[in-house]
Design an enzyme around this catalytic site. Sequence first.
Site, short mmCIF file in Angstrom:
data_model
loop_
_atom_site.label_atom_id
_atom_site.label_comp_id
_atom_site.label_asym_id
_atom_site.label_seq_id
_atom_site.Cartn_x
_atom_site.Cartn_y
_atom_site.Cartn_z
N THR A 1 0.84 -1.20 0.00
CA THR A 1 0.00 0.00 0.00
C THR A 1 0.87 1.25 0.00
OG1 THR A 1 -1.72 -1.19 1.19
CG2 THR A 1 -1.80 1.22 1.30
N HIS B 1 4.64 -9.74 2.36
CA HIS B 1 3.84 -10.79 3.00
C HIS B 1 3.05 -11.65 2.01
CE1 HIS B 1 -0.36 -9.01 3.21
NE2 HIS B 1 0.32 -7.94 2.90
N CYS C 1 -17.89 -5.79 3.42
CA CYS C 1 -18.94 -5.31 4.31
C CYS C 1 -18.88 -3.78 4.36
CB CYS C 1 -18.76 -5.90 5.69
SG CYS C 1 -20.22 -5.72 6.70
N ASN D 1 -5.79 -9.10 -7.86
CA ASN D 1 -5.77 -9.88 -6.64
C ASN D 1 -7.00 -10.76 -6.46
OD1 ASN D 1 -6.40 -6.97 -6.44
ND2 ASN D 1 -7.37 -7.57 -4.52
N THR E 1 14.81 5.25 9.70
CA THR E 1 15.79 4.19 9.90
C THR E 1 15.25 2.88 9.33
OG1 THR E 1 16.52 5.32 11.89
CG2 THR E 1 17.15 3.00 11.68
N1 PLP Z 1 -2.07 -4.28 -4.29
C1 PLP Z 1 -2.60 -5.50 -4.47
C2 PLP Z 1 -2.91 -5.96 -5.86
C3 PLP Z 1 -2.85 -6.33 -3.37
O1 PLP Z 1 -3.39 -7.52 -3.56
C4 PLP Z 1 -2.55 -5.84 -2.08
C5 PLP Z 1 -2.86 -6.65 -0.89
O2 PLP Z 1 -3.72 -7.52 -0.92
C6 PLP Z 1 -1.97 -4.56 -1.95
C7 PLP Z 1 -1.75 -3.82 -3.07
C8 PLP Z 1 -1.60 -4.01 -0.61
O3 PLP Z 1 -0.44 -4.66 -0.11
P1 PLP Z 1 -0.10 -4.59 1.45
O4 PLP Z 1 -1.03 -5.53 2.14
O5 PLP Z 1 1.33 -5.04 1.55
O6 PLP Z 1 -0.28 -3.19 1.89
#
Ligand code: PLP
Length: 412
Positions: free
Chosen positions: A90, A219, A343, A169, A255
């Site tokens: 993000t 992650h 939701c 996603n 940092t």
């Molecule tokens: N962009 C996409 C396509 C994602 O699937 C996600 C998380 O699901 C993100 C951005 C956001 O990543 P983060 O959870 O590391 O902030």
Amino acid sequence: MHQGLPSASHGIALGVRKMRRVYLDHNATTPVHPEVLEAMMPFFQDQFGNASSIHWAGREVKKHLDEAREKVAVPLNANPDEIIFTGCGTESDNMAIKGVALAFQEKGRHIITTRVEHHAVLHTCQFLEKMGWEVTYLSVDSEGLIDLEELRRSIKPQTVLITIMLANNETGTIFPVKEIGEIAWERGIIFHTDAVQGVGKLPIDLKKLPVNILSLSGHKINTPKGIGAQYIRKGTKLASLIHGGAQERNRRAGTENIPYIIGLGKACEIARRDAAKRQAHLLSLRDRLHRGISDRVPHVKLNGHATKRLPNTLNLSFLYIEGESLLLNLDLEGIAVSSGSACTSGALEPSHVLLAMGIPPEVAQSAIRFSLGLSNTEADVDYVVEVLPKIVQRLRYISPLYQKEVAALKRG
Ligand code: PLP
């Protein structure tokens, strides 16, 4: 297949019943790879220095920081000095979009994106709209792909940024980033791609792709949550959003989070080492799951592109029932999946991605996303294929929509 990776699928004692657990939500997050954790551990205690310090404690850590940067760069075929570490995907998306918007505001205030981006991109664009920028949201077809001609037509003299994801996603649909980048570059426009779901699942060669900025997140590739990165092609103008020290070549002050950066480096190294094995493993499980469900459950519809799709992602609509009910019933059987619905103010809203693909709301609301990962096995898939049809049958039995359909069929 990946020995040592904490199994996302195991039995736990639940009262008297030992329930099997199957985790099929890897697009949401993944377990930490043991090799990643092992690589990180020394940096919590022995190697605790600040990479900016010039004494031995800082110098040692700085060396590992540089190595981690290289490990992130290599699988992308980028140069290490084109990689910036961030806190998450993000943040990378925000830095890219707002950074370009600010840097080019004198040239123009128009951005092009799609209607199916992650909220990290959509909400950032909406924020900029409130601040006076104009944003064009491209539509997608029924498979989730944009029309390149519509993209061309949307470009204006004041367009400064095109931001389009590498892979979606929710559906896994893969975008033609090479063609999109070529269109952007022909017109001297910066191209950012959110590759959070693509990295580690698809080959990416930034020497061949016309991409200026690329976002990724740890992650999703087996690091802990809270680490991301950004590729910024040499020469790309971008305003910084975080001001302070000179870390990350003045692009992101603060940092450095060394243990997590080391973890991301390791995860990228593993992703590169295991790329072919990983792809084949995910693809074979995904297709086994799809076949298994389609053979046993009628009225199932694939959402997303049939072939241009992430090897681990399967999004299916189970007509006549609520995805959310199916999700909760699968959860009771130990199976973790995700539904597209969100939701909003107490009501279930169908996924913005599926709606943008022209899927009717009731079909969008019946969607479930299965996303496979390294630790999944054929036994996991077979368990889902065994359990799911019975749940669907039960939910359809009590579904007024389904009963109406059956009655209509009987009437002929
Ligand atoms: N962009 C996409 C396509 C994602 O699937 C996600 C998380 O699901 C993100 C951005 C956001 O990543 P983060 O959870 O590391 O902030």
